[in-house]
Write a protein that holds these residues in place. Sequence first.
Motif, PDB file in Angstrom:
ATOM      1  N   LYS A 395       0.843  -0.654  -0.482  1.00 25.92           N
ATOM      2  CA  LYS A 395      -0.424  -0.060  -0.086  1.00 25.92           C
ATOM      3  C   LYS A 395       1.062   1.317   0.090  1.00 25.92           C
ATOM      4  O   LYS A 395       0.840   2.412  -0.645  1.00 25.92           O
ATOM      5  N   LEU A 396       2.291   1.440   0.651  1.00 25.75           N
ATOM      6  CA  LEU A 396       3.068   2.405   0.784  1.00 25.75           C
ATOM      7  C   LEU A 396       3.692   2.434  -0.835  1.00 25.75           C
ATOM      8  O   LEU A 396       3.621   3.283  -0.778  1.00 25.75           O
ATOM      9  N   HIS A 397       3.855   1.575  -1.350  1.00 25.50           N
ATOM     10  CA  HIS A 397       4.662   1.780  -2.481  1.00 25.50           C
ATOM     11  C   HIS A 397       3.321   1.919  -3.625  1.00 25.50           C
ATOM     12  O   HIS A 397       4.384   2.918  -4.649  1.00 25.50           O
ATOM     13  N   THR A 398       2.453   1.820  -3.400  1.00 25.57           N
ATOM     14  CA  THR A 398       1.250   1.885  -4.501  1.00 25.57           C
ATOM     15  C   THR A 398       1.466   3.197  -4.269  1.00 25.57           C
ATOM     16  O   THR A 398       0.650   4.537  -5.632  1.00 25.57           O
ATOM     17  N   ALA A 399       1.185   3.784  -2.974  1.00 26.55           N
ATOM     18  CA  ALA A 399       0.595   5.245  -2.538  1.00 26.55           C
ATOM     19  C   ALA A 399       1.640   6.393  -3.190  1.00 26.55           C
ATOM     20  O   ALA A 399       1.117   7.304  -4.040  1.00 26.55           O
ATOM     21  N   LEU A 400       2.581   5.476  -3.112  1.00 26.97           N
ATOM     22  CA  LEU A 400       4.255   6.917  -3.701  1.00 26.97           C
ATOM     23  C   LEU A 400       4.394   6.432  -5.283  1.00 26.97           C
ATOM     24  O   LEU A 400       4.630   7.577  -6.175  1.00 26.97           O
ATOM     25  N   ALA A 401       3.930   4.894  -5.774  1.00 18.72           N
ATOM     26  CA  ALA A 401       3.914   4.981  -7.870  1.00 18.72           C
ATOM     27  C   ALA A 401       2.644   5.544  -8.317  1.00 18.72           C
ATOM     28  O   ALA A 401       3.093   6.732  -9.120  1.00 18.72           O
ATOM     29  N   THR A 402       1.819   5.952  -7.721  1.00 19.30           N
ATOM     30  CA  THR A 402       0.305   6.443  -8.202  1.00 19.30           C
ATOM     31  C   THR A 402       0.553   7.662  -7.941  1.00 19.30           C
ATOM     32  O   THR A 402      -0.439   8.613  -8.765  1.00 19.30           O
ATOM     33  N   ALA A 403       0.698   8.262  -6.718  1.00 19.66           N
ATOM     34  CA  ALA A 403       0.609   9.781  -6.622  1.00 19.66           C
ATOM     35  C   ALA A 403       1.266  10.989  -6.754  1.00 19.66           C
ATOM     36  O   ALA A 403       1.436  12.309  -6.541  1.00 19.66           O
TER      37      ALA A 403
END
Length: 829
Positions: A395-403
Amino acid sequence: TQSTWGTQPRHMVFAVALAEFDENGGPVLRCKHPPSVSFDQCSDFNLCYYALPDQAHLKTEQKTFFFLEISGKLMFGLSSFGMVKDATKKRGASFASCLMITDRPNFDACEPLLVEVRKRYLSQDKSMSLPDMLSSLYEALNNMAFAHTVQLWGREYQTIRAELKEDEFGGISLKELVKLFRVDTMLLWYALLRQERILISGHSAELVGICCLACPLLVAPLHGFTANMRPLMPLFELDNSQHLINKPNIPFIIGVTSTVMEGKTQLFDVLASVSGATVTHQHGLKVSGKDKDFIKNVLIGIEGMKSERWVRAQFQRHTEKVMEKLGVNKLSGSHSKIFGMTSDRPIAKTNMYAHYIRTCHERQSIDSESTQRPVELLEQVRVTETHKRALALSKLHTALATAEFNIQDVEELVDADAVPVLGSCFGAGGQARKFSVMILANIATVIKGQLAIQSEELLAPILEMITNEKELLNVQNAASSCLLNLSRMFIGAKALVDAGAILPLSRIVCEQGFDNLIMKPNAAHTLLNIYRLVSNVAPQPAENFVHQLATSDPAYAMILLMLFDTWGFDTIGRVIVPPEIARVVADLSPPIALSAPSNQGRFSVSSTQTESSDLSVRINATLNLSSELVRSSFVALQVLEAKALQPLCNNALQGEDSLACLSWEVIALLTDTNTGAMRVHESRLIPNAILKFPRVTTVDLLFRMLRFYEVSCQQRSLGLEFIEYGGVEQLVAVCATHLNQPTSSLCITALSALRFLVRFQTPAVIIRLRSMSEPLVSLVVDASTKSGAKLSQMLKSVLFLIGLNTEHVEDHVLLEEFYSSSARRSLAE
């Protein structure tokens, strides 16, 4: 909130027209629509100079941007210029430009239609008259306000109906501006916040205009810059713009394609040279430490393929932080000196800042916010049991990658001890390890993150991931990406060298039968960054890597070739030359063939006449090379492979001044590669340049040649040649001649070349400069009293490097022998 450009749907486009160059009558506005339209104070004749700007005939195609004031309203112009070869014309070609004037600058949507009309006109299509063409164009452009697509002669065009804020222009990229000027971009940021006068100069009206229009994006959400912007100012308009350029307190952003304005230093505060990719502040302002860290972080993001939106978000947040601190009187350090109340241009006294404060509560960030901030997601990782952390990490990786996270988000994670938390997840299973390393790859894009990774001693376990044959492949790929990001800064590259990363990275690249097109390019790129940033690292034997050029991935092959060049391994014979580069190089041929240099180092004129290209074609070809070389360093290897250096040398030494200037500019860019330096050494260009230099009378050509000297002095073989043929004396003579003259900026480049000679060459140059100590010391005294601190400081640094005490220059105190001091010896080396 920031207002948007015109919102009325009707008559988005005020007028369209077609201008062309008549070989008998000069520039002429051939037709316009509506036929009765008036451009107010701009005559039809003058309008041609926007559509057919200075040196436009030297480009095959380009677009220009211009502003007009019509009936008290600022209007925006876009022209599409092109040429087609025509043997019946005196210049060998026909030139025309289709243009439009609008109150909404959706340039990217409108440009394809202008190109279509211009091409149809130049093709001499008789199926429709020019007035009918322009009428159809006018109707199609105005229909864009209502429809998702428009038709023009059977072709369908997509409309781009983006709502542009004030100071925004369709199709303009801040990312490209930052890539061009790199760290110097921050000098433009300073100038915009300080409300200073910015002059952007270059040979290409298109690139100059793009840079002008991109400037306001550096300081969004602040706005109000367009009113005093002129993305293209032809020479005729200088007299009509005295209200703008003769008042030091009125800021502006002006673009020019003539070098005449560059010499009028009293008229601007900041000069941005598109051709040289440099920005110079007239009052000696330098990029501060915190801003240098910021722009380096942005550049790392750009190298990591971050988007235009991401780049804009970083500058918006950086600007807002200054505004926030200014509002609570907490500006400190360099920002206090540059922007605060004690500076010569305090932001708090500007109308721009007053408007910002009034609307502060209404503004919204251009970033879409994720439901949870990265630091909140990190806390979830921290409180989750170690063996169950994979989901929270994803979830943390997705937040950094998509936001498209801000640099500040990453720094907040580092401050929240994210690095040790992520390091503790390495033993929590393959998936947790993969996501941890991917997050660390993001953290490695900022200086603070790199320092944290090193202090937590995570470099060794990450290196082990790429060498451990039992490790999961996706973990190895993630680890290679993390190492690549670490290598983009000196501190990370040096840490990789100290950790012994070169050999394992080299083994990954060289390994046969292992065709991982993620790990291999990442490893090669990491090596390239290391060798570019860290000196005194022994090169690997390039012969062991050559077989990798057979790869199916052209981007990987390009990285390898740049790596070979960095090692000093000759790339000639290994680079594939694109057809477009070959065509451009073919147009460089000079009118007179010059034979190989004689024993005295002089080029002799051959009696054999070659089939020469027209001067304008050769200038156009050189301009195209210059533009491409600034955008990509790999192009230099392609140009050298195409054997461009010899005709460029001929044009530099024998060509007309404008062609010679451009040729020296391109040669300097080629010399900045090891392969280029080898070819320049073989051509004996250095002694011929030194012979030509005293006969040069134009400042522009002197500057271009000095820039070539500056680059050459960083290459050992060329530096030695430069010393041998009297180049040191020539540089000192430049300082003596121009120090207290309007041309004193030439001294800066000359002194920079001298400093490189002292730092990178043999004791011979130090001995030679020591023999000239008396005139050099007297120059320091003159510079201190007449030419300002910058030149004086540069002179003192040269004297210090050769062992002269400049603290009390009037005493002419010689220090102890330069090479008896180990500290000074290390500095010289």
